[in-house]
Design a protein around this motif. Structure first.
Motif: not given
Length: 290
Positions: A32, A35, A76, A79-80, A82, A124
């Motif tokens: 992961t 931010e 993680n 917030k993200i 992926e 990402k």
């Protein structure tokens, strides 16, 4: 027969019974990113595939039973949204285990475990280049099963793209179950190797391993030592002092003789013998002796 009601035992004890009973469990080696763009890599054995249309994987970075804290992977993914789920085979099991060390926030487990980050195509987070199968995923939903220590956090992922190494494919283009050489978790420190059986990998959770990135470059360039060897070497808390090395050599004249010859290949092979015995401290004394 031992009969248990969950409410009658501690969370930690129940956890051990469940992990001892439910196995082998496949491992989601989850990559992961936070931010700030910092990578995180950690394995989870609460994991499986739950559909192929759409292709769905679910893993759970559960709350810690001892103090009810949450893991960086869980934070993680909130917030993200992926993640890359990498499959673990025998060649990287020691490095995978080392990455499960609870390093501080922001520490790069790719570096600590000596694994290669590979840029993904659609997400990402990085892929693990050494993994035989890497799956880029979009986090669809995170289901929290509770707020107390030991509660699960089900990260439901949709697979966007799969990357499969060609050398593990059979003549029909499918994954050869012998070649992929997967490993899975059992209870305690035990793992199972799909095509051979069980083996033990000591967890790196009681101490903070130095990491593969702290191994001197001349050792990391060895033509003898493997990724698993580096994983074991990186899982020591500190390097031996000079006095301890000298004491070891005095008690092991055969090792002292090989070191005096200055043949690097012989030295590394002898260190590897100690690593195969799960004696990384002795291996370090050989590698650092002058």
């Amino acid at each position: 027969m031992l009969t248990i009601e969950p409410k009658d035992v501690s969370v930690g004890k129940l956890h051990q019974y469940l992990l001892g009973a439910v196995g082998p469990r496949p491992i989601a080696f989850a990559s992961t990113i936070d931010e700030q763009g910092r990578p995180n890599l950690s394995p989870f054995s609460f994991f499986n595939v739950f559909g192929s249309n759409p292709p769905v994987l679910i893993f759970s970075p559960a709350r810690r039973g001892r103090d009810n804290t949450t893991k960086h992977t869980y934070e993680n993914t909130k917030k993200i949204d992926e993640v890359v789920i990498n499959i673990v085979n025998y060649d990287i099991v020691q490095q995978m285990s080392l990455s499960s060390t609870e390093y501080a926030e922001g520490v790069n487990e790719f570096e600590k475990a000596g694994l290669t980050p590979l840029k993904s195509d659609l997400v990402k987070p990085f892929r693990v280049a050494e993994s035989p199968v890497q799956m880029e995923c979009k986090v669809h939903e995170v289901v929290e099963t509770g707020q107390e220590g030991g509660a699960g956090n089900l990260v439901i992922c949709h697979v966007l793209k799969m990357h499969i190494k060609e050398e593990i494919l059979d003549e029909n283009g499918y994954i050869d179950q012998h070649k992929i050489d997967q490993v899975a978790r059992m209870g305690g420190n035990w793992y199972t190797r799909a095509n051979l059986g069980m083996f033990e990998v000591p967890k790196p959770l009681s101490t903070l391993g130095i990491g593969v990135d702290q191994i001197p470059e001349e050792i990391r360039k060895s033509k003898v030592l493997t990724g698993n060897d580096y994983g074991k070497l990186g899982n020591v808390e500190s390097l031996p002092k000079k006095a301890a090395i000298q004491q070891f050599l005095a008690a092991n004249p055969e090792a002292a003789e090989i070191i005096s010859e200055g043949n690097t290949e012989k030295i590394h092979k002898m260190a590897q013998v100690y690593l195969d015995r799960n004696e990384p401290e002795s291996a370090w004394k050989i590698l650092l002796a002058k």
